[in-house]
Design an enzyme around this catalytic site. Structure first.
Site, PDB file in Angstrom:
ATOM      1  CG  ASP A 257       6.571  -5.888   4.637  1.00 34.59           C
ATOM      2  OD1 ASP A 257       5.357  -6.130   4.766  1.00 34.59           O
ATOM      3  OD2 ASP A 257       7.213  -5.177   5.429  1.00 34.59           O
TER       4      ASP A 257
ATOM      5  CE1 TYR B 125       9.220  -0.259   8.230  1.00 38.00           C
ATOM      6  CE2 TYR B 125       9.175  -1.501   6.191  1.00 38.00           C
ATOM      7  CZ  TYR B 125       8.912  -1.406   7.535  1.00 38.00           C
ATOM      8  OH  TYR B 125       8.349  -2.473   8.193  1.00 38.00           O
TER       9      TYR B 125
ATOM     10  CE  LYS C  86       4.507  -3.582   7.352  1.00 37.37           C
ATOM     11  NZ  LYS C  86       5.752  -3.329   6.626  1.00 37.37           N
TER      12      LYS C  86
ATOM     13  CG  HIS D  80       3.509   0.191  10.574  1.00 38.88           C
ATOM     14  ND1 HIS D  80       4.384   0.786   9.701  1.00 38.88           N
ATOM     15  CD2 HIS D  80       4.245  -0.754  11.215  1.00 38.88           C
ATOM     16  CE1 HIS D  80       5.574   0.223   9.820  1.00 38.88           C
ATOM     17  NE2 HIS D  80       5.510  -0.708  10.735  1.00 38.88           N
TER      18      HIS D  80
END
Length: 324
Positions: free
Chosen positions: A51, A56, A85, A118
Site C-alpha cells: 500500500d 508518501y 492513492k 486518499h
C-alpha cells in the site's frame, strides 16, 4: 489455489485483495533506501499486498524494489497487489488520470491493482502538496467528489487501475457515491484508521452491508514522529490488556492486534521498516483468538484517533465531524 488467493478477500468487482498488506508511509527521518529494502524483504517473506500513495513520496523506491523482485524471479507482476492513492490537489476531473499516470511512471508499472481517493477534501491544484496562503493556512478547493469518482471509473475502464475505492470517507460520503446517478462501479473498499483504540465498529458494519471492504491503516497505532500524528495518545502496543493476551498465546502484541482485525473481516495494513518485525507481522495466519479474547479486545475501544486531520477541519467535506 495459490497461497495469495487463499489469504485474500474477493472484492465487489470480482478481483481479489490479500488480507494482509505492507504499509509504506514513513516519517521524514526514514531513509528512502530503507523503504526499498523493506519492500524487498516483505516480498521475500511472502507479502503480496503493498500500500502506497503519491503523498508518501517514495513511489520510485517502491517501483525499483518491485522490479528487482520480478527480475530475480521471486514474484510475477500479477502476484503483487499494489495500491496507490489520488492526492488532494488532483481532484479536479481533468487532473485525475494524469496524476495516476505520473505515479505509474514513477512506479515503473502499467497499472495499479487499487486506486483510492486518499481523503475527501480537495486542495488547490498545483505543485505544492499542502498549498498554503501567506498566513500559512491551507488553501482548499471545491470539487464534487462524484465527478472525481467518474474519472476513477474511466481509469478502471482504461486498465490503469484494476479496482477503485476510497479512503477516510464517512458513511454519508460513501452513500453519496453509492447513490450517485449513473454509477458504474461501487468503491471496493474504504481504507480508514482502525485499531483497538478506534475499532470503527459502526462503519465496519455499514461497509459490510454494502459489500465494501474496510481496510485498516494505523492498525498498530501510529508513529508519533510523523508530522500529522497526535503526540499525546497512549502507545497502543504497550496496552496491558493486549500484552496479556499476547503472552497467553505466546505472540507479539502486534501479531494479536493484526489477528484481531483479520478475524473481524477487516483487511489490515502493517507497517514496519525493521526486517524482524516485517517477518513477525506476517506470522498471523497460524493462530486464532478465542471469542473471549475478541470480546476483551473489543472492550479497548476508546474513540482515540492518531490521525485527526484537524488542518482540514474547516473544509465542508471534512469527514470526521460525523459520528462515523
Amino acid at each position: 489455489m495459490s497461497a495469495t488467493r487463499l489469504f485474500s478477500v474477493e472484492l465487489n468487482d470480482g478481483n481479489f485483495m490479500p488480507v494482509l498488506g505492507l504499509g509504506t508511509s514513513a516519517p521524514h527521518e526514514v531513509a528512502k533506501s530503507k523503504v526499498e529494502d523493506a519492500i524487498k524483504t516483505a516480498i521475500d517473506v511472502g507479502y503480496r499486498h503493498i500500500d502506497s500513495a503519491y503523498v508518501y513520496l517514495n513511489e520510485e523506491e517502491i517501483g525499483r524494489a518491485i522490479q528487482k523482485k520480478i527480475v530475480d524471479g521471486t514474484v510475477k507482476r500479477d502476484e503483487i497487489f499494489f495500491t496507490s492513492k489520488l492526492w488532494l490537489t488532483f481532484f479536479r476531473p481533468e487532473l485525475v488520470q494524469s496524476a495516476l499516470e505520473m505515479s505509474l511512471r514513477k512506479l515503473q508499472l502499467s497499472y495499479v491493482d487499487l486506486f483510492l481517493i486518499h481523503f475527501p477534501v480537495a486542495l488547490k491544484p498545483g505543485e505544492e502538496i499542502f498549498p498554503k496562503d501567506s498566513h500559512g493556512k491551507i488553501i482548499f478547493d471545491t470539487v464534487d467528489l462524484c465527478s472525481t469518482w467518474e474519472v476513477l471509473e474511466k481509469c478502471k475502464e482504461a486498465g490503469l487501475a484494476k479496482s477503485i475505492g476510497v479512503s477516510n470517507f464517512n458513511r454519508r460520503q460513501l452513500e453519496m457515491i453509492l447513490n450517485k446517478s449513473g454509477l458504474k462501479y461501487k468503491p471496493v473498499c474504504n481504507q480508514v484508521e482502525c485499531h483497538l483504540y478506534f475499532n470503527q465498529g459502526k462503519l465496519l458494519e455499514f461497509c459490510k452491508s454494502k459489500d465494501i471492504v474496510l481496510t485498516a491503516y494505523a492498525a498498530l497505532g501510529s508513529d508519533p514522529k510523523k508530522d500529522w500524528v497526535n503526540k499525546d495518545n497512549p502507545v497502543l502496543l504497550q496496552d496491558p490488556v493486549l500484552n496479556a493476551i499476547a503472552e497467553k498465546h505466546q505472540r507479539t502484541p502486534a501479531q494479536v492486534a493484526l489477528c484481531y482485525q483479520l478475524q473481524r473481516g477487516v483487511v489490515v495494513l502493517a507497517k514496519s521498516f525493521s526486517e524482524k518485525r516485517i517477518r513477525e507481522n506476517f506470522q498471523v495466519f497460524d493462530f486464532q483468538l478465542t471469542p473471549e479474547d475478541m470480546k476483551t479486545l473489543d472492550g479497548l475501544n476508546r474513540n482515540i484517533r492518531y490521525f485527526n486531520g484537524t488542518f482540514f477541519a474547516d473544509h465542508p467535506d471534512f469527514p470526521f465531524h460525523d459520528e462515523y
